[in-house]
Design a protein around this motif. Structure first.
Motif, PDB file in Angstrom:
ATOM      1  N   MET A   1       0.710  -1.176  -0.147  1.00 24.74           N
ATOM      2  CA  MET A   1       0.100  -0.012  -0.148  1.00 24.74           C
ATOM      3  C   MET A   1       0.892   1.216  -0.070  1.00 24.74           C
ATOM      4  N   ALA A   2       0.630   2.248  -0.995  1.00 25.20           N
ATOM      5  CA  ALA A   2       1.516   3.207  -0.738  1.00 25.20           C
ATOM      6  C   ALA A   2       1.010   4.143   0.540  1.00 25.20           C
ATOM      7  N   THR A   3       2.274   4.701   0.950  1.00 24.74           N
ATOM      8  CA  THR A   3       1.921   5.665   2.088  1.00 24.74           C
ATOM      9  C   THR A   3       1.108   6.688   1.868  1.00 24.74           C
ATOM     10  N   GLU A   4       0.273   7.320   2.692  1.00 24.91           N
ATOM     11  CA  GLU A   4      -0.609   8.643   2.604  1.00 24.91           C
ATOM     12  C   GLU A   4       0.563   9.669   2.705  1.00 24.91           C
ATOM     13  N   THR A   5       0.098  10.772   1.713  1.00 30.81           N
ATOM     14  CA  THR A   5       0.835  12.022   1.712  1.00 30.81           C
ATOM     15  C   THR A   5       0.669  12.903   2.953  1.00 30.81           C
ATOM     16  N   TRP A   6       1.363  13.903   3.084  1.00 33.00           N
ATOM     17  CA  TRP A   6       0.841  14.729   4.323  1.00 33.00           C
ATOM     18  C   TRP A   6      -0.367  15.482   4.216  1.00 33.00           C
ATOM     19  N   TYR A   7      -0.870  15.681   3.054  1.00 35.73           N
ATOM     20  CA  TYR A   7      -1.963  16.545   2.651  1.00 35.73           C
ATOM     21  C   TYR A   7      -3.152  15.651   3.040  1.00 35.73           C
ATOM     22  N   GLU A   8      -2.875  14.001   2.361  1.00 39.38           N
ATOM     23  CA  GLU A   8      -3.962  13.103   2.602  1.00 39.38           C
ATOM     24  C   GLU A   8      -4.342  12.899   4.160  1.00 39.38           C
ATOM     25  N   ILE A   9      -3.082  12.952   5.082  1.00 36.96           N
ATOM     26  CA  ILE A   9      -3.235  12.848   6.302  1.00 36.96           C
ATOM     27  C   ILE A   9      -4.069  14.065   7.028  1.00 36.96           C
ATOM     28  N   THR A  10      -3.830  15.236   6.473  1.00 38.07           N
ATOM     29  CA  THR A  10      -4.425  16.353   6.960  1.00 38.07           C
ATOM     30  C   THR A  10      -5.864  16.180   6.684  1.00 38.07           C
ATOM     31  N   VAL A  11      -6.197  16.124   5.523  1.00 37.19           N
ATOM     32  CA  VAL A  11      -7.693  16.047   5.081  1.00 37.19           C
ATOM     33  C   VAL A  11      -8.489  14.963   6.070  1.00 37.19           C
ATOM     34  N   LYS A  12      -7.855  13.856   6.193  1.00 38.37           N
ATOM     35  CA  LYS A  12      -8.090  12.796   6.985  1.00 38.37           C
ATOM     36  C   LYS A  12      -8.603  13.047   8.515  1.00 38.37           C
ATOM     37  N   VAL A  13      -7.655  13.678   9.275  1.00 38.80           N
ATOM     38  CA  VAL A  13      -7.909  14.352  10.438  1.00 38.80           C
ATOM     39  C   VAL A  13      -8.948  15.448  10.527  1.00 38.80           C
ATOM     40  N   LEU A  14      -8.849  16.378   9.465  1.00 37.29           N
ATOM     41  CA  LEU A  14      -9.830  17.515   9.615  1.00 37.29           C
ATOM     42  C   LEU A  14     -11.123  16.937   9.653  1.00 37.29           C
ATOM     43  N   LYS A  15     -11.533  15.671   8.660  1.00 40.47           N
ATOM     44  CA  LYS A  15     -12.602  15.086   8.605  1.00 40.47           C
ATOM     45  C   LYS A  15     -13.074  14.653  10.117  1.00 40.47           C
ATOM     46  N   LYS A  16     -12.175  13.795  10.718  1.00 38.79           N
ATOM     47  CA  LYS A  16     -12.484  13.105  12.000  1.00 38.79           C
ATOM     48  C   LYS A  16     -12.981  13.891  12.787  1.00 38.79           C
ATOM     49  N   HIS A  17     -12.167  15.290  12.935  1.00 37.10           N
ATOM     50  CA  HIS A  17     -12.789  16.173  13.742  1.00 37.10           C
ATOM     51  C   HIS A  17     -13.897  17.061  13.335  1.00 37.10           C
TER      52      HIS A  17
END
Ligand SMILES: Cc1ncc(C[n+]2csc(CCOP(=O)(O)OP(=O)(O)O)c2C)c(N)n1
Lengths: 173, 205
Positions: A1-17
Motif C-alpha cells: 500500500m502506498a503511504t499517505e501523503t501529508w496532505y491526505e493525512i491532514t484531510v483525514k484528520v480534519l474530517k475526523k474532527h
C-alpha cells in the motif's frame, strides 16, 4: 500500500474532527492540500484577502458552532500577532492554524528568512500550542491529539509544516 | 433590486444621523435570533448601551474584523441573519473583507457602517472617509452590489428590514455625528464570548 501523503493525512484528520471550514491565503507548498480540499465537497474552502480576515472568519464560525482551520505561509503568520493577541487568545477561541514554513532549509529570499524567524517567538509569547511537523509517521498523531487539546483548553494551535515533511520549495542552486 | 431614492449611492446625499438612535432602531427591528457583531470604536459601546442583547458579540481589539467575524457566524448559522457593525476607520483597515463577503455571496449577512469621518475613540482624528473615500462605492467596487447609503432614519429601517425579505449580502452606509457613546462595554472577553455562544445555543449546561 502506498503511504499517505501529508496532505491526505491532514484531510483525514480534519474530517475526523469535523473541521469543514478552511480559509487561507495561498502558498506554493500548500498547493496540493488546497487542491485536495477544494476537490472535496465536504469542505467550505476559500481564499481571503488577508490572513487576519481568515482568522476572524474561523473565530466567528467557532462561536457559531462550526470548526475551521486557517492555512498560510510564514509571511502570513507574521501579519497575525495583533489578531491572535486581541481576539483568539483573550476570548479563548481555539484558532487552528497550519503554516507552511518558508524561509529555511534552502530559501533564497532573505525577506522570507527574516520573517520566518519572528514566528516562534510570537507563538511562545502568546502561549499558543505549536508543533513543527517533520515526519510523516508522526503527523496523524500530532494533528489528532492537538486538535482534541485545542477544543478542550480553548487555546489556539499552530501546526508548522517543515520542509522536512513537505519537501519545501526547491530552488535551482 | 430597483434603486430607490432612499438608497443613495453618494455619501454627500446621506443625512448625518445619531449612532445611538440608529442602533436602537436596528435592535428594535430585528428578531432576537439574529446575531450582531460590534467592531471596536464607539459603535461597540453604543451597541452595548442600547440593550444587553444576548446574541450580540463585542470585539475588544482586532480592529477591522467585525465583518469577517460576522461572516464566520453567518457561515456557521445559516438559518439566522447576522449584522456586522463597523466603524469607518476600522473598515478602512480591512477593505478586502468586503470582496470576500461579495465573492462568497453570504446571503445572511448585512454590514452596517457607522461613518463619522473620523477615528472618534482615539481622539477624533480625521479619517480617509472624510477625504473622499466613499465606503459604499468601495463596497460596490468589491462586488457587493447591494451597498447603499441610508438617506435618513426611515430608509435605514427599511434597509434593515430587507435582511429578512431578500437575500444579501448587503451593506448599509450610515453617516453619523460625533456624539459620544452612552456607556462603555464590559471588558471581559471570555465572558462576552461565553454569553454569545450560549445565546446561540452552541454551548449548553
Ligand atoms: C491595528 C490597530 N491600530 C490602531 C488601533 C487604535 N484604534 C483603536 S479604535 C481606533 C479607531 C476606530 O475608528 P472607527 O472604526 O472609525 O470607530 P470610531 O471610534 O470612530 O467609532 C483606533 C485607530 C487599534 N486598536 N488597532
Amino acid at each position: 500500500m502506498a503511504t499517505e501523503t501529508w496532505y491526505e493525512i491532514t484531510v483525514k484528520v480534519l474530517k475526523k474532527h469535523k473541521v469543514d471550514l478552511v480559509t487561507y491565503v495561498p502558498d506554493n507548498v500548500l498547493r496540493p492540500l488546497i487542491e485536495l480540499i477544494h476537490a472535496d465537497p465536504y469542505f467550505t474552502a476559500f481564499a481571503c484577502a488577508r490572513e487576519e480576515e481568515a482568522v476572524g472568519i474561523t473565530a466567528g464560525a467557532w462561536m457559531g458552532g462550526r470548526r475551521g482551520i486557517v492555512l498560510m505561509q510564514t509571511s502570513g503568520f507574521a501579519t497575525l500577532p495583533n489578531t491572535l493577541a486581541s481576539l483568539s487568545v483573550p476570548f479563548q477561541i481555539p484558532t487552528l492554524m497550519m503554516v507552511s514554513e518558508r524561509g529555511t532549509m534552502g530559501e533564497f529570499n532573505i525577506g522570507q528568512q527574516m520573517v520566518a524567524r519572528t514566528m516562534r517567538p510570537v507563538l511562545d509569547t502568546l502561549m499558543i500550542e505549536a508543533h513543527t511537523m517533520t515526519r510523516l509517521d508522526e503527523m496523524e498523531f500530532i494533528l489528532d491529539r492537538s486538535m482534541i487539546q485545542a477544543w478542550a483548553t480553548q487555546i489556539p494551535c499552530c501546526y508548522i509544516l517543515s520542509p522536512l515533511l513537505t519537501g519545501g520549495k526547491v530552488f535551482a542552486a | 433590486m430597483a434603486l430607490n431614492v432612499n438608497q443613495p449611492l453618494k455619501r454627500e446625499q446621506a443625512k448625518v444621523m445619531s449612532r445611538f438612535d440608529l442602533i436602537s432602531r436596528m435592535v428594535a427591528k430585528i428578531p432576537d435570533e439574529d446575531a450582531v457583531v460590534g467592531g471596536i470604536g464607539w459603535t461597540n459601546f453604543d451597541l452595548w448601551a442600547v440593550k444587553r442583547r444576548p446574541r450580540n458579540f463585542y470585539m475588544l481589539g482586532s480592529m477591522g474584523l467585525a465583518v469577517p467575524i460576522g461572516m464566520g457566524v453567518a457561515l456557521a448559522q445559516p438559518d439566522i441573519h447576522v449584522f456586522a457593525l463597523e466603524g469607518d476607520g476600522s473598515l478602512l483597515m480591512q477593505l478586502g473583507c468586503m470582496a470576500t463577503v461579495a465573492a462568497r455571496k453570504q446571503t445572511n449577512l448585512t454590514v452596517v457602517i457607522m461613518d463619522n469621518g473620523a477615528y472618534q475613540i482615539t481622539g477624533g482624528q480625521r479619517a480617509l472617509s472624510d477625504e473622499g473615500a466613499d465606503l459604499v462605492a468601495i463596497a460596490r467596487g468589491c462586488g457587493l452590489e447591494q451597498a447603499y447609503w441610508a438617506a435618513d432614519e426611515d430608509a435605514f429601517e427599511e434597509m434593515i428590514a430587507l435582511a429578512h425579505k431578500e437575500p444579501g449580502p448587503r451593506l448599509i452606509g450610515c453617516r453619523i455625528d460625533k456624539e459620544k457613546p452612552r456607556e462603555t462595554t464590559e471588558r471581559d472577553p471570555p465572558i462576552l464570548k461565553d454569553r454569545f455562544m450560549r445565546a446561540l445555543g452552541v454551548k449548553q449546561g
